[in-house]
Design a protein around this motif. Structure first.
Motif, PDB file in Angstrom:
ATOM      1  N   UNK A   6      21.757  -2.974   8.976  1.00 30.98           N
ATOM      2  CA  UNK A   6      20.528  -2.480   8.912  1.00 30.98           C
ATOM      3  C   UNK A   6      19.671  -3.180  10.174  1.00 30.98           C
ATOM      4  N   UNK A   7      20.113  -4.255  10.436  1.00 34.04           N
ATOM      5  CA  UNK A   7      19.221  -5.208  11.422  1.00 34.04           C
ATOM      6  C   UNK A   7      19.567  -4.511  12.829  1.00 34.04           C
ATOM      7  N   UNK A   8      20.854  -3.683  13.031  1.00 29.40           N
ATOM      8  CA  UNK A   8      20.834  -3.147  14.155  1.00 29.40           C
ATOM      9  C   UNK A   8      20.451  -1.645  14.571  1.00 29.40           C
ATOM     10  N   UNK A   9      20.296  -1.259  13.194  1.00 27.84           N
ATOM     11  CA  UNK A   9      19.719   0.092  13.128  1.00 27.84           C
ATOM     12  C   UNK A   9      18.700   0.457  13.959  1.00 27.84           C
ATOM     13  N   UNK A  10      18.461   1.719  14.757  1.00 31.07           N
ATOM     14  CA  UNK A  10      17.643   2.242  15.540  1.00 31.07           C
ATOM     15  C   UNK A  10      16.140   1.993  14.525  1.00 31.07           C
ATOM     16  N   UNK A  11      16.484   2.383  13.420  1.00 31.26           N
ATOM     17  CA  UNK A  11      15.097   2.379  12.249  1.00 31.26           C
ATOM     18  C   UNK A  11      14.525   1.179  12.126  1.00 31.26           C
ATOM     19  N   UNK A  12      15.417   0.150  12.144  1.00 32.82           N
ATOM     20  CA  UNK A  12      14.859  -1.231  12.022  1.00 32.82           C
ATOM     21  C   UNK A  12      14.203  -1.511  13.245  1.00 32.82           C
ATOM     22  N   UNK A  13      14.819  -1.188  14.409  1.00 34.75           N
ATOM     23  CA  UNK A  13      14.249  -1.484  15.917  1.00 34.75           C
ATOM     24  C   UNK A  13      12.912  -0.899  15.983  1.00 34.75           C
ATOM     25  N   UNK A  14      12.781   0.207  15.624  1.00 35.29           N
ATOM     26  CA  UNK A  14      11.447   1.204  15.723  1.00 35.29           C
ATOM     27  C   UNK A  14      10.332   0.364  14.904  1.00 35.29           C
ATOM     28  N   UNK A  15      10.891   0.180  13.662  1.00 34.77           N
ATOM     29  CA  UNK A  15       9.730  -0.567  12.777  1.00 34.77           C
ATOM     30  C   UNK A  15       9.314  -1.683  13.441  1.00 34.77           C
ATOM     31  N   UNK A  16       9.829  -2.613  13.840  1.00 31.55           N
ATOM     32  CA  UNK A  16       9.818  -3.950  14.280  1.00 31.55           C
ATOM     33  C   UNK A  16       8.822  -3.470  15.877  1.00 31.55           C
ATOM     34  N   UNK A  17       9.208  -2.538  16.601  1.00 34.80           N
ATOM     35  CA  UNK A  17       8.493  -2.500  17.832  1.00 34.80           C
ATOM     36  C   UNK A  17       7.136  -2.053  17.453  1.00 34.80           C
ATOM     37  N   UNK A  18       7.220  -0.965  16.464  1.00 27.77           N
ATOM     38  CA  UNK A  18       5.996  -0.347  16.091  1.00 27.77           C
ATOM     39  C   UNK A  18       4.811  -1.437  15.615  1.00 27.77           C
ATOM     40  N   UNK A  19       5.332  -2.286  14.818  1.00 29.25           N
ATOM     41  CA  UNK A  19       4.452  -3.368  14.375  1.00 29.25           C
ATOM     42  C   UNK A  19       3.877  -4.235  15.286  1.00 29.25           C
TER      43      UNK A  19
END
Lengths: 146, 146
Positions: A6-19
């Motif tokens: 999960x930590x390497x998913x694009x999903x996770x990365x986008x969530x963090x970047x967005x925040x």
DNA sequence: GTAACTTAATTAGGCGGCTAATTAAATTAT
DNA sequence: ATAATTTAATTAGCCGCCTAATTAAGTTAC
């Protein structure tokens, strides 16, 4: 498998970047007394003063209600004025005040700073690659599928 | 020059992508009665049940107050329970309910769907490139500079 | 000309997220 | 032991954003 990497998913990365982007944005704009989101509205008004709520909502890709409330708050803050249209009395037109117009310059600075921080250490080619990938993602997300 | 090529800026692209992702996420999660953000909390509880508010807030990179309110709402919705710690009576520990546990599977599905939609048409190399670029942006935004 | 429909905004209410202030419990220092 | 400090949560109050329902003003149809 559940939640694989999960930590390497694009999903996770986008969530963090967005925040982080939102927080940084708020930080940069707070100097002008603005909140993230309001900058975009002022930007569109600077492009074309006297737009209706509907026009602004469509450009900002946001619900009418969102803009309606936002405008009331920003009017109270002295950033803009809302005037009933004389021809079509259903619509209101929104105009920048002097104070609102002053903010526009600061917004431009804030955006430049955020863009620079985001892309720190990126080569031109990498910037182009990123822009291309994000544009495609935008199209993917806009599409109706699923 | 003011607001040069704003529409092509990484800034603009991220803003749009973030908004669309949030909307898609809400849409996917609404089937389970969840709101975007709650999925992440359930995910971390599924990883490790019985965590404190503080631990959850740190993992989610969110303010304590945010989690505190969220947990109350989700407890009211029957997704989890909050129990005072017997040893340290300042802290509460949060546990998934059966219903909350059921949601976890649906969240996994939702994330898979969103990830697939985001990356539709991407080659493996492009996915790797994107992940790399986003990871670097994450580091840039986390850094203290400006 | 009146009824039916469409359009433009607003209002009410909810959610995630944030900051600032406050309460309550535990720890440290004197 | 008592006072001072730190830590864990909560509360109050904002903001952007969303959906659903409502109001008001134009249009269209009959």
């Amino acid at each position: 498998m559940k939640f694989k990497a999960q930590k390497e998913s694009v999903n996770y990365l986008f969530t963090q970047v967005c925040k982080l982007r939102r927080n940084q944005s708020n930080l940069l704009l707070s100097a002008s007394g603005l909140h993230a989101g309001q900058d975009v509205l002022l930007y569109y008004l600077d492009m074309h003063d006297g737009q209706t709520i509907t026009a602004l909502a469509e450009k900002m890709q946001v619900q009418y209600a969102t803009i309606s409330n936002m405008i009331d708050r920003m009017e109270a803050a002295g950033l803009l004025n809302k005037k009933k249209d004389e021809v079509d009395k259903r619509t209101s037109r929104v105009f920048l005040t002097g104070e609102g117009r002053q903010c526009v310059g600061k917004i431009n600075d804030a955006w430049r700073i955020l863009e620079a921080k985001t892309l720190e250490g990126f080569t031109s080619d990498e910037k182009i690659a990123l822009t291309g990938l994000l544009s495609r993602i935008l199209l993917n997300l806009k599409s109706q599928s699923v």
